[in-house]
Scaffold this motif. Structure first.
Motif, PDB file in Angstrom:
ATOM      1  N   UNK A 272      20.256 -19.312  16.744  1.00 21.93           N
ATOM      2  CA  UNK A 272      19.185 -20.283  16.024  1.00 21.93           C
ATOM      3  C   UNK A 272      18.593 -21.008  17.187  1.00 21.93           C
ATOM      4  N   UNK A 273      19.453 -21.539  18.087  1.00 24.36           N
ATOM      5  CA  UNK A 273      18.808 -22.188  19.561  1.00 24.36           C
ATOM      6  C   UNK A 273      17.846 -21.351  20.267  1.00 24.36           C
ATOM      7  N   UNK A 274      17.928 -20.140  20.313  1.00 22.54           N
ATOM      8  CA  UNK A 274      17.060 -19.338  21.318  1.00 22.54           C
ATOM      9  C   UNK A 274      15.970 -18.720  20.252  1.00 22.54           C
ATOM     10  N   UNK A 275      15.897 -19.069  19.010  1.00 24.47           N
ATOM     11  CA  UNK A 275      14.832 -18.055  18.271  1.00 24.47           C
ATOM     12  C   UNK A 275      13.500 -18.955  18.459  1.00 24.47           C
TER      13      UNK A 275
END
Length: 275
Positions: A272-275
């Motif tokens: 989610x953080x890297x999306x």
């Protein structure tokens, strides 16, 4: 304490080496690496902390040297080395050696120690909580100085993890010397600890975002109980800036079933953080 670029969430397992032959510990470590655990910790005690006080137990740093050779990906370390058991210059050399054996996967976890029997039965002065912290304050610059003078040097700047939550002395040492800070604060207590750490960082001219915040979850350091669901126990800590979560696995079986949901949660959060 949250850095400008969010660190990835990591899951650590402390393989608590009591009541187990080394073959069982080795198997637990292998399963940690195969499952995708980020860090495997042992602890630095000479006796079990629960159950039979004279049960099976093995020494920390010789274990870490074996772990370094056995593994290829997972980071390894002590949660935490007791400063009072080893000469600081010797400890630096030991850490440098394990760093080389592991090809740069050692985390140098260190603290002042607390378990009186470890000290007294092995002939070390127990002193007081304050005197042990004063000794740690003297040792850390010596460790740093020796690491800078060793030939060959470490393969990387070995990350230093300091364990403990004392607000006057321990957190100041974290501000001065640590790359990682590890404690057992829940979401109710952690904001105060982080505020104290920020003040110490300001006083010594350190950016608090440079220090990774690590937390023990579940029964780590208490009754040896597994943690609750990560969505319930991990998410509130994540919101406060914790990125590394340590879960226990107790000998002789080193059951990792309770670790697997945390690995899945880590992967979801990082995606989610890297999306």
């Amino acid at each position: 304490m949250t850095p400008a670029v969010a660190r990835p969430v990591r899951i650590a397992v402390q393989l608590q080496p009591q009541d187990a032959e080394y073959g069982r510990i080795r198997d637990g470590l292998r399963r940690c690496e195969d499952a995708g655990v980020d860090i495997a910790f042992t602890w630095d005690h000479f006796f079990p902390l629960r159950g039979d006080p004279d049960g099976k137990h093995l020494e920390c740093w010789t274990t870490l040297a074996a772990w370094a050779e056995q593994t290829s990906r997972i980071e390894i370390g002590a949660l935490v080395t007791c400063n009072g058991f080893r000469n600081p210059d010797l400890l630096a050399d030991m850490a440098r050696t394990v760093d080389h054996i592991s090809e740069g996967r050692l985390i140098l976890g260190i603290g002042s120690g607390w378990f009186e029997r470890d000290f007294t039965e092995y002939g070390f002065e127990f002193g007081t909580a304050g005197s042990r912290l004063d000794d740690l304050a003297e040792a850390l610059p010596r460790i740093e100085s020796r690491l800078a003078r060793l030939t060959p040097p470490p393969t990387r700047d070995i990350p230093v993890l300091i364990g403990g939550g004392g607000e006057k002395k321990t957190l100041r040492l974290v501000a001065q010397h640590a790359d990682l800070w590890h404690w057992f604060s829940g979401p109710e207590e952690l904001p105060r600890k982080l505020d104290v750490l920020r003040r110490h960082c300001a006083e010594v001219g350190r950016d608090p975002a440079d220090i990774e915040v690590c937390a023990g979850v579940g029964g780590l350091g208490r009754a040896g109980l597994p943690p609750g669901p990560p969505e319930r126990e991990g998410a509130p800590l994540l919101a406060l800036g914790v990125t590394t979560y340590t879960i226990n696995a107790v000998g002789p079986d080193f059951d990792l079933d309770h670790v697997l949901p945390w690995l899945a949660w880590r992967d979801a959060v990082n995606a989610e953080r890297s999306a």
